[in-house]
Design a protein around this motif. Structure first.
Motif, short mmCIF file in Angstrom:
data_model
loop_
_atom_site.label_atom_id
_atom_site.label_comp_id
_atom_site.label_asym_id
_atom_site.label_seq_id
_atom_site.Cartn_x
_atom_site.Cartn_y
_atom_site.Cartn_z
N GLY A 231 0.78 -1.23 0.00
CA GLY A 231 0.00 0.00 0.00
C GLY A 231 0.81 1.27 0.00
O GLY A 231 0.25 2.37 0.08
N LYS A 232 2.14 1.17 -0.13
CA LYS A 232 3.01 2.35 -0.12
C LYS A 232 3.65 2.52 -1.50
O LYS A 232 4.19 1.58 -2.06
N ILE A 233 3.61 3.74 -2.02
CA ILE A 233 4.18 4.05 -3.33
C ILE A 233 5.70 4.16 -3.20
O ILE A 233 6.21 4.84 -2.32
N MET A 234 6.42 3.50 -4.11
CA MET A 234 7.88 3.53 -4.12
C MET A 234 8.32 4.69 -5.01
O MET A 234 8.46 4.55 -6.23
N GLU A 235 8.55 5.86 -4.41
CA GLU A 235 8.85 7.07 -5.18
C GLU A 235 10.13 6.94 -6.00
O GLU A 235 10.19 7.40 -7.15
N ASP A 236 11.16 6.32 -5.44
CA ASP A 236 12.43 6.19 -6.16
C ASP A 236 12.27 5.37 -7.43
O ASP A 236 12.89 5.67 -8.46
#
Length: 286
Positions: free
Chosen positions: A101-106
């Motif tokens: 549920g967490k977006i991986m910005e990198d």
């Protein structure tokens, strides 16, 4: 030789050649092509088109060029099939965009993917909240694969029924008014059964455009005249009604009998049928 005759000969020859090359390259869908294979396809098409129309070009030189361009994807596919390191180098690896549920910005920056593009791809998968996603990855062909969290996944038959029966593919038994005996035999039926079912629906065989039988023995038909309304199969609804009737009978027997043992047995069976209804109602009503 007249110019137009030479153009015709060249075009037919190149079309046949491209057909052979396509068969050699395999049946990979356009959406599954790698970037390199996509470029190769465009280049071969451009060479073939130019070679067909430009009579000043040497046909043999053009065919050699097409052969060389076609040879590379075949060689790369062969090496990729037998060597994972080479396959990873050529095709690349998938990139995780959402995890737990967490977006991986990198990873988004690495693939030059904006948040707007990510949300757009999620909407195409009928996902409107990124928090509902357990795992999302960008595949090597550019597709976004999405796994919803368990509580957000749609209910399946397996969630309701343990070891549900396997569903076989429907068999086409009539097409363009012609009966196919082999599919009927495969599912243990015959022409007599088919005629009886069509008679129940009031449809003549010559008026049937398409007819299929599913794994439950239900016949679904489409007729030439779209204005004619065909009754929908009622086998599932009849089965549900039979279960309800049996439950009611057991409850009635439990009320009428004075034998305690028999009363308990009827009550238990009525409860089992009621539990069965709860599990099967959503499935049998459609």
């Amino acid at each position: 030789m007249l110019d137009w005759i030479e153009v015709v000969i060249r075009s037919f020859s190149i079309i046949i050649g491209l057909f052979v090359i396509t068969k050699i390259l395999g049946k990979k869908q356009l959406s599954k092509l790698s970037f390199f294979e996509y470029i190769v396809g465009i280049t071969i098409g451009d060479i073939a088109g130019t070679l067909s129309m430009d009579l000043g070009l040497n046909v043999m030189h053009g065919l050699i060029s097409i052969f060389i361009w076609s040879l590379f994807p075949v060689a790369i596919s062969f090496l990729s099939l037998h060597n994972k390191k080479f396959r990873d180098f050529v095709e690349g690896n998938s990139t995780v965009f959402i995890k737990n549920g967490k977006i991986m910005e990198d990873n988004l920056k690495k693939e030059k993917y904006t948040l707007d593009e990510l949300l757009e791809q999620l909407r195409k998968k009928d996902v409107f909240k990124f928090a509902d996603v357990e795992f999302a990855t960008l595949e090597t062909n550019g597709d976004l694969s999405v796994l919803l969290k368990k509580e957000k996944q749609p209910l399946s038959v397996e969630d309701v029924i343990n070891n549900p029966p396997a569903i076989k593919e429907p068999q086409t038994v009539v097409m363009d008014g012609q009966i196919f005996d082999e599919p009927l035999t495969t599912i243990g039926l015959n022409r007599r059964w088919l005629k009886e079912e069509l008679d129940k629906k009031g449809v003549a065989i010559e008026n049937v455009f398409l007819a299929q039988v599913d794994s439950y023995g239900q016949l679904t038909i489409d007729v030439y005249d779209d204005k004619i309304e065909i009754p929908k199969p009622q086998a599932k609804q009849l089965l549900l009604a039979s279960i309800k009737k049996c439950e009611a009978d057991f409850e009635l027997f439990a009320l009428q009998t004075k034998n305690r043992t028999a009363k308990d047995m009827y009550a238990r069976n009525a409860q089992k049928l009621q539990d069965m209804q709860i599990k099967l109602t959503a499935y049998l009503e459609h």
